[in-house]
Design a protein around this motif. Structure first.
Motif, short mmCIF file in Angstrom:
data_model
loop_
_atom_site.label_atom_id
_atom_site.label_comp_id
_atom_site.label_asym_id
_atom_site.label_seq_id
_atom_site.Cartn_x
_atom_site.Cartn_y
_atom_site.Cartn_z
N ARG A 164 -23.60 -19.52 16.14
CA ARG A 164 -22.14 -19.52 16.21
C ARG A 164 -21.60 -18.72 15.02
O ARG A 164 -21.92 -19.01 13.88
CB ARG A 164 -21.59 -20.94 16.17
N TYR A 165 -20.81 -17.74 15.31
CA TYR A 165 -20.22 -16.91 14.26
C TYR A 165 -18.71 -16.78 14.42
O TYR A 165 -18.01 -16.39 13.49
CB TYR A 165 -20.84 -15.50 14.29
N ASN A 166 -18.18 -17.08 15.64
CA ASN A 166 -16.75 -16.95 15.90
C ASN A 166 -16.05 -18.24 15.47
O ASN A 166 -16.24 -19.29 16.07
CB ASN A 166 -16.50 -16.68 17.38
N HIS A 167 -15.21 -18.14 14.43
CA HIS A 167 -14.54 -19.31 13.88
C HIS A 167 -13.24 -19.65 14.61
O HIS A 167 -12.58 -20.62 14.26
CB HIS A 167 -14.24 -19.08 12.39
N TYR A 227 -12.53 -14.77 15.16
CA TYR A 227 -12.34 -14.87 13.71
C TYR A 227 -13.71 -14.64 13.06
O TYR A 227 -14.65 -15.42 13.31
CB TYR A 227 -11.84 -16.25 13.29
N LEU A 228 -13.82 -13.60 12.27
CA LEU A 228 -15.10 -13.28 11.63
C LEU A 228 -14.99 -13.50 10.12
O LEU A 228 -14.16 -12.87 9.46
CB LEU A 228 -15.49 -11.83 11.91
N LYS A 229 -15.84 -14.38 9.60
CA LYS A 229 -15.94 -14.59 8.16
C LYS A 229 -17.13 -13.77 7.67
O LYS A 229 -18.28 -14.08 7.98
CB LYS A 229 -16.15 -16.08 7.85
N LEU A 230 -16.87 -12.70 6.93
CA LEU A 230 -17.92 -11.73 6.61
C LEU A 230 -19.09 -12.31 5.81
O LEU A 230 -20.24 -11.99 6.11
CB LEU A 230 -17.31 -10.51 5.91
N PRO A 231 -18.85 -13.15 4.79
CA PRO A 231 -20.02 -13.72 4.09
C PRO A 231 -20.90 -14.55 5.02
O PRO A 231 -22.13 -14.52 4.90
CB PRO A 231 -19.38 -14.60 3.00
N HIS A 232 -20.29 -15.28 5.95
CA HIS A 232 -21.05 -16.06 6.93
C HIS A 232 -21.88 -15.12 7.81
O HIS A 232 -23.08 -15.34 8.03
CB HIS A 232 -20.08 -16.88 7.78
N SER A 287 -10.86 -22.71 10.77
CA SER A 287 -12.20 -22.46 11.30
C SER A 287 -12.67 -23.59 12.21
O SER A 287 -12.67 -24.75 11.81
CB SER A 287 -13.20 -22.30 10.15
N SER A 288 -13.08 -23.21 13.44
CA SER A 288 -13.63 -24.20 14.35
C SER A 288 -15.06 -24.56 13.98
O SER A 288 -15.62 -25.53 14.50
CB SER A 288 -13.59 -23.68 15.79
N ILE A 289 -15.67 -23.78 13.09
CA ILE A 289 -17.05 -24.05 12.66
C ILE A 289 -17.06 -24.91 11.40
O ILE A 289 -17.79 -25.90 11.32
CB ILE A 289 -17.80 -22.72 12.39
N GLU A 290 -16.22 -24.56 10.43
CA GLU A 290 -16.24 -25.26 9.15
C GLU A 290 -15.21 -26.37 9.05
O GLU A 290 -15.26 -27.18 8.13
CB GLU A 290 -16.03 -24.25 8.01
N GLY A 291 -14.24 -26.39 9.97
CA GLY A 291 -13.24 -27.44 9.95
C GLY A 291 -12.27 -27.35 8.78
O GLY A 291 -11.74 -28.36 8.32
N LYS A 292 -12.05 -26.12 8.29
CA LYS A 292 -11.11 -25.93 7.19
C LYS A 292 -10.55 -24.51 7.29
O LYS A 292 -10.99 -23.70 8.12
CB LYS A 292 -11.80 -26.12 5.84
N THR A 293 -9.58 -24.21 6.45
CA THR A 293 -8.98 -22.88 6.44
C THR A 293 -9.90 -21.90 5.73
O THR A 293 -10.43 -22.20 4.65
CB THR A 293 -7.61 -22.90 5.75
#
Length: 283
Positions: A202-205, A214-219, A257-263
């Motif tokens: 999973r990479y799409n937040h 939503y792409l978080k580049l460090p992730h 973020s739907s992955i991390e549960g935070k902004t």
């Protein structure tokens, strides 16, 4: 606008002078550490007192990577220098602080206005080693980087340092690779994301079924490293991402973020709706 980088010898130290938009800037961390002061405290002080003029300028660090340097316009350097009380620093630093306060801005201005061909002081052995390392870092970055504009700027820096060391300057087209088409470059990113899809990563937040990406580049960089995907978010790829039409680039900013549960800070694209997650993905 391309930047120029000059390593200026100063009483056994090396100061980094940066030209941006025809104005000289001074990289502040080297000068702070040369004086024996703590960078963390001075960085906060510089940011607070010179907020309207301080600038972060990208250049090549010793490891060959692009790094942002906190820089002040040369015209503002005396104000910072004289904000330091020589009577309040450790006794062993006092003479060094006074030396910088009295001579540093004049030497840098003379170097800027008369050009790098005017040698203020001959580099000593330690400076030659530092310049040589930086020259190698520039060559490594030129081999790696595909952005034509940045390659020209890096080559200018390489030429300046090579001349200081009395070394030849290799032609730009003999170093590394030419820049690929932006469309081809961003397509490599979407191809890489398809690989992650197939591997169940999973990479799409973005929220599921939102039609957004939503792409978080460090992730993403961590996932690419995990799966041996040779793709780096350098300036060329970032510029190609901004020009992406399908999926359509929207903005960069803070999103939930739907992955991390935070902004998180992320790149936002409008893309195809993905299928609902499997039970395994949810768990």
């Amino acid at each position: 606008m391309q930047t120029q980088l000059m390593s200026v010898p100063f009483h056994g130290d090396t100061i980094v002078l940066v030209g941006k938009e025809h104005e000289p800037y001074v990289a502040m961390r080297p000068i702070v550490e040369n004086m024996g002061l703590g960078w963390s405290a001075q960085r906060i002080k510089i940011a607070e007192r010179f907020d309207s003029t301080v600038s972060e300028i990208d250049t090549v660090a010793e490891d060959g990577r692009i790094r942002g340097m906190i820089c002040l316009p040369l015209r503002k350097l005396p104000a910072w220098l004289y904000s330091i009380s020589a009577n309040k620093v450790a006794p062993e630093l006092r003479d060094k602080v006074i030396q910088y306060q009295e001579d540093c801005d004049d030497v840098l201005w003379d170097y800027w206005t008369k050009g790098s061909a005017v040698r203020i002081e001959a580099p000593n052995v330690s400076q030659q080693i530092a310049l040589s390392r930086h020259r190698v870092a520039l060559l490594k970055e030129l081999h790696r980087n595909r952005d034509n504009g940045l390659r020209v700027a890096l080559h200018e820096q390489l030429a300046q340092i090579s001349r200081q060391l009395g070394l030849s300057v290799p032609a730009l087209d003999s170093i590394g690779f030419s820049a690929p088409d932006a469309c081809d470059l961003v397509n490599r990113l979407w191809d890489a994301l398809e690989i992650l899809d197939r591997k169940g990563e999973r990479y799409n937040h973005a929220p599921w079924m939102s039609g957004m990406i939503y792409l978080k580049l460090p992730h993403l960089a961590g996932l690419f490293k995990k799966h041996n995907i040779a793709l780096h978010f350098d300036s060329a790829l970032r510029n190609a991402m901004k020009a992406s039409k399908q999926p359509l680039y929207i903005t960069r900013g803070a999103k939930g973020s739907s992955i991390e549960g935070k902004t998180i800070r992320c790149w936002v694209f409008e893309g195809p709706v993905r299928a609902e997650p499997s039970v395994e993905e949810i768990l």
